[in-house]
Design a protein around this motif. Structure first.
Motif, short mmCIF file in Angstrom:
data_model
loop_
_atom_site.label_atom_id
_atom_site.label_comp_id
_atom_site.label_asym_id
_atom_site.label_seq_id
_atom_site.Cartn_x
_atom_site.Cartn_y
_atom_site.Cartn_z
N UNK A 3 -8.48 -3.34 10.44
CA UNK A 3 -9.38 -2.33 9.91
C UNK A 3 -9.17 -1.02 10.67
N UNK A 4 -9.46 0.07 9.98
CA UNK A 4 -9.43 1.40 10.59
C UNK A 4 -10.76 2.05 10.26
N UNK A 5 -11.37 2.66 11.27
CA UNK A 5 -12.66 3.31 11.03
C UNK A 5 -12.44 4.80 10.78
N UNK A 6 -13.12 5.28 9.74
CA UNK A 6 -13.05 6.68 9.36
C UNK A 6 -14.47 7.23 9.37
N UNK A 7 -14.66 8.40 9.93
CA UNK A 7 -15.98 9.00 9.98
C UNK A 7 -16.51 9.27 8.57
N UNK A 8 -15.63 9.60 7.66
CA UNK A 8 -16.04 9.94 6.29
C UNK A 8 -16.14 8.72 5.39
N UNK A 9 -15.24 7.74 5.54
CA UNK A 9 -15.16 6.61 4.61
C UNK A 9 -15.68 5.29 5.17
N UNK A 10 -15.95 5.20 6.46
CA UNK A 10 -16.38 3.95 7.06
C UNK A 10 -15.19 3.07 7.42
N UNK A 11 -15.38 1.76 7.36
CA UNK A 11 -14.31 0.81 7.69
C UNK A 11 -13.39 0.61 6.49
N UNK A 12 -12.12 0.76 6.71
CA UNK A 12 -11.13 0.55 5.65
C UNK A 12 -10.10 -0.46 6.13
N UNK A 13 -9.65 -1.31 5.20
CA UNK A 13 -8.63 -2.31 5.51
C UNK A 13 -7.26 -1.65 5.45
N UNK A 14 -6.43 -1.95 6.44
CA UNK A 14 -5.04 -1.51 6.40
C UNK A 14 -4.26 -2.57 5.64
N UNK A 15 -3.87 -2.27 4.43
CA UNK A 15 -3.16 -3.23 3.59
C UNK A 15 -1.71 -3.25 4.02
N UNK A 16 -1.18 -4.45 4.32
CA UNK A 16 0.20 -4.54 4.80
C UNK A 16 1.19 -4.06 3.73
N UNK A 17 2.25 -3.43 4.17
CA UNK A 17 3.27 -2.93 3.24
C UNK A 17 4.25 -4.03 2.86
N UNK A 18 4.73 -3.97 1.64
CA UNK A 18 5.78 -4.86 1.18
C UNK A 18 7.10 -4.21 1.56
N UNK A 19 8.02 -4.97 2.16
CA UNK A 19 9.31 -4.38 2.54
C UNK A 19 10.05 -3.78 1.33
N UNK A 20 10.71 -2.65 1.56
CA UNK A 20 11.50 -2.03 0.49
C UNK A 20 12.62 -2.99 0.09
N UNK A 21 12.93 -2.99 -1.18
CA UNK A 21 14.00 -3.84 -1.68
C UNK A 21 13.57 -5.27 -1.94
N UNK A 22 12.27 -5.55 -1.88
CA UNK A 22 11.78 -6.90 -2.15
C UNK A 22 11.98 -7.22 -3.63
N UNK A 23 12.19 -8.48 -3.93
CA UNK A 23 12.42 -8.90 -5.31
C UNK A 23 11.15 -8.75 -6.15
N UNK A 24 11.33 -8.78 -7.46
CA UNK A 24 10.19 -8.68 -8.37
C UNK A 24 9.23 -9.84 -8.16
N UNK A 25 9.77 -11.03 -7.92
CA UNK A 25 8.92 -12.20 -7.67
C UNK A 25 8.10 -12.00 -6.40
N UNK A 26 8.72 -11.45 -5.37
CA UNK A 26 7.99 -11.18 -4.12
C UNK A 26 6.90 -10.15 -4.35
N UNK A 27 7.19 -9.14 -5.15
CA UNK A 27 6.19 -8.10 -5.44
C UNK A 27 5.01 -8.70 -6.19
N UNK A 28 5.28 -9.59 -7.14
CA UNK A 28 4.20 -10.24 -7.88
C UNK A 28 3.34 -11.07 -6.94
#
Length: 107
Positions: A3-28
């Motif tokens: 989580x990351x805390x923002x004074x304006x937005x409150x607590x926000x989840x840091x969503x993990x990134x999908x590696x570039x070049x991942x297959x369509x099945x991995x993206x799904x």
């Protein structure tokens, strides 16, 4: 989940990134994963809900917030008019718009 805390937005989840070049099945799989879906829904909550100090106050605030959201699926033609693909996207859009302007009626 991180989580990351923002004074304006409150607590926000840091969503993990999908590696570039991942297959369509991995993206799904990534797009359907709990971490991504839950993080996206959490990030739509207003600051007044996601910064509650106790579980009981969070539940109460969440219940009050959810009471402002229509509990009916939106017709497909209405979703298409505003560029929304699925019911899940429609729910996130309603929550986002209500958070940004509680008086705005989407449908």
């Amino acid at each position: 989940m991180e989580f990351k805390e923002s004074a304006r937005l409150g607590l926000k989840v840091l969503i993990p990134n999908l590696p570039k070049g991942a297959s369509a099945a991995s993206k799904t799989c990534y797009d359907s994963s709990f971490a991504v879906k839950a993080g996206m829904l959490w990030n739509t909550l207003p600051k007044a809900v996601n910064t509650q100090g106790t579980l009981e106050s969070f539940k109460s605030s969440l219940g009050q917030f959810l009471d402002t959201i229509p509990d009916k699926p939106h017709p497909r033609d209405t979703r298409q008019k505003i560029g929304i693909q699925s019911s899940t996207d429609a729910t996130r859009e309603v929550v986002r718009r209500r958070r940004d302007d509680p008086e705005e009626a989407l449908f």
